[in-house]
Design a protein around this motif. Structure first.
Motif: not given
Length: 396
Positions: A19-41
């Motif tokens: 997630l970015f502010e319009q004119n700032n190349p450093e993200p407000i936050l970022n991340g990863l969701a993984e193992q989707l569709g499995q018992t424990q995502a």
């Protein structure tokens, strides 16, 4: 109102977000969701120097996205401030030479490209449709790995195969990592104050690897082809090989075409040669401890890369800069040194002191007597955010 841009990269069992502010190349936050569709995502969120990991039972993409947006609210991020959502899409075929605002016609074209990227495009499309259902009044933008390379001339993108294969089935070289190559090329132009006649070679080295010849800010040749399997030696991909190897292994081992293709994509490259790891850091450490196959894998990787850089130079009349980027390109001084030692014919000479600590202003790692060689950190997510701003600027 503060305008924010959400960058979204949906895979078959995961998605990345920034997630970015319009004119700032450093993200407000970022991340990863993984193992989707499995018992424990799981979803990992990096926000304000902190990292939060959440486990979600039996989560599919939509469940995980809704959970993520709920976390946004808990972090006091106002979803109404999200002005646009930029989606990384792997394959745009010949339909798209630039990023586009998504509508039904774009979705249809993406579905037509799915045969060219069956592991990626369907997952990209799924992510787009879910976001459209949640953010119904928010502009959604598709940014393509292939778009930057649509400027390749026919002599660079055509295979020497029956021409009807290209006309009827779209068999041609498309190239990938376009967002990264475009970003570092723009940064090099800014850093070096290059005019519109500049000529550079960009080298993106990660688990996937590719290089491009860029003239006047346009890609005119690149190493990846119809799929990301062609070109350089990579973490688990073989890169260029004799196509008859497939038939040879089928006859010798009785493997199906799918089994062989899977091995070329997931069991070859650095992993296949070393029989140890696809991670370059692990291989360099092992080589230093005397692991012979790790050393062989690194030697092949560096030699094939230098060979391809030499080949890309045939598209240019001069070289303003050679640029390394990506996880390996930005962080492995050893690999950069090994590659540049094979490029003396092009006038490259490494400065080992700078190679270990690149010049803070320019990223230079070459000696004063050398053709310029640089390290520039890529930022594909910011490039996607910038395209979102450009395409939606009339509504700001």
């Amino acid at each position: 109102m503060t305008h924010q841009i959400l960058v979204f990269n949906s895979g078959s069992s995961s998605f990345k977000f920034s997630l970015f502010e319009q004119n700032n190349p450093e993200p407000i936050l970022n991340g990863l969701a993984e193992q989707l569709g499995q018992t424990q995502a799981s979803i990992t969120i990096k926000y304000k120097q902190s990292k939060f990991k959440h486990n979600i039972a039996n989560a599919d993409h939509k469940t995980a996205i809704l959970f993520l947006l709920d976390q946004f609210k808990k972090l006091e991020i106002n979803l109404d401030h999200i002005h646009a959502i930029g989606h990384r899409v792997v394959h745009g075929g010949e339909y798209f030479s630039d990023s586009v605002i998504i509508d039904d016609q774009v979705i249809h074209a993406l579905e037509n490209c799915s045969a060219l990227a069956p592991l990626h495009n369907p997952a990209n499309i799924e992510g787009i449709k879910i976001m459209q259902s949640i953010f119904q009044d928010t502009k959604q933008i598709a940014v393509f790995d292939t778009a930057f390379h649509q400027s390749l001339p026919s002599k660079a993108y055509l295979y020497a195969l029956p021409y009807q294969w290209y006309k009827q089935q779209g068999v041609r070289r498309y190239g990938f990592h376009g967002t990264s190559h475009k970003y570092v090329a723009q940064r090099a132009k800014e850093i070096l104050n290059l005019n519109d006649n500049h000529q550079i070679i960009t080298v993106h080295l990660g688990n996937g690897c590719s290089a491009s010849a860029i003239k006047d800010s346009k890609s005119i040749d690149t190493t990846m082809g119809m799929t990301p399997l062609e070109g350089l030696v990579m973490g688990t991909r073989c890169g260029d090989i004799d196509a008859s190897i497939l038939q040879f292994m089928q006859q010798k081992m009785g493997w199906s075409l799918d089994e062989i293709t899977n091995k070329l994509n997931k069991a070859s490259g650095l992993l296949g040669l070393s029989e140890l790891s696809n991670d370059m850091r692990t291989l360099v450490e092992a080589k230093e401890k005397g692991h012979e196959q790790a050393g062989i894998a690194i030697d092949v990787f560096c030699f094939k890369l230098a060979k391809q850089i030499m080949a890309l130079a045939t598209s240019l009349t001069s070289i303003d800069a050679l640029i390394f980027t990506g996880g390996i390109g930005e962080n492995s001084s050893f690999i950069r040194s090994q590659v540049i030692q094979n490029l003396t014919l092009l006038g490259f000479k490494i400065d080992e002191t700078l190679n270990k600590n690149p010049d803070k202003q320019t990223g230079r790692i070459s000696s004063d007597q050398s053709t310029l060689c640089m390290v520039i950190n890529t930022n594909e997510e910011w490039m996607i955010a910038q395209d979102c701003t450009r395409l939606t600027s009339t509504t700001l």
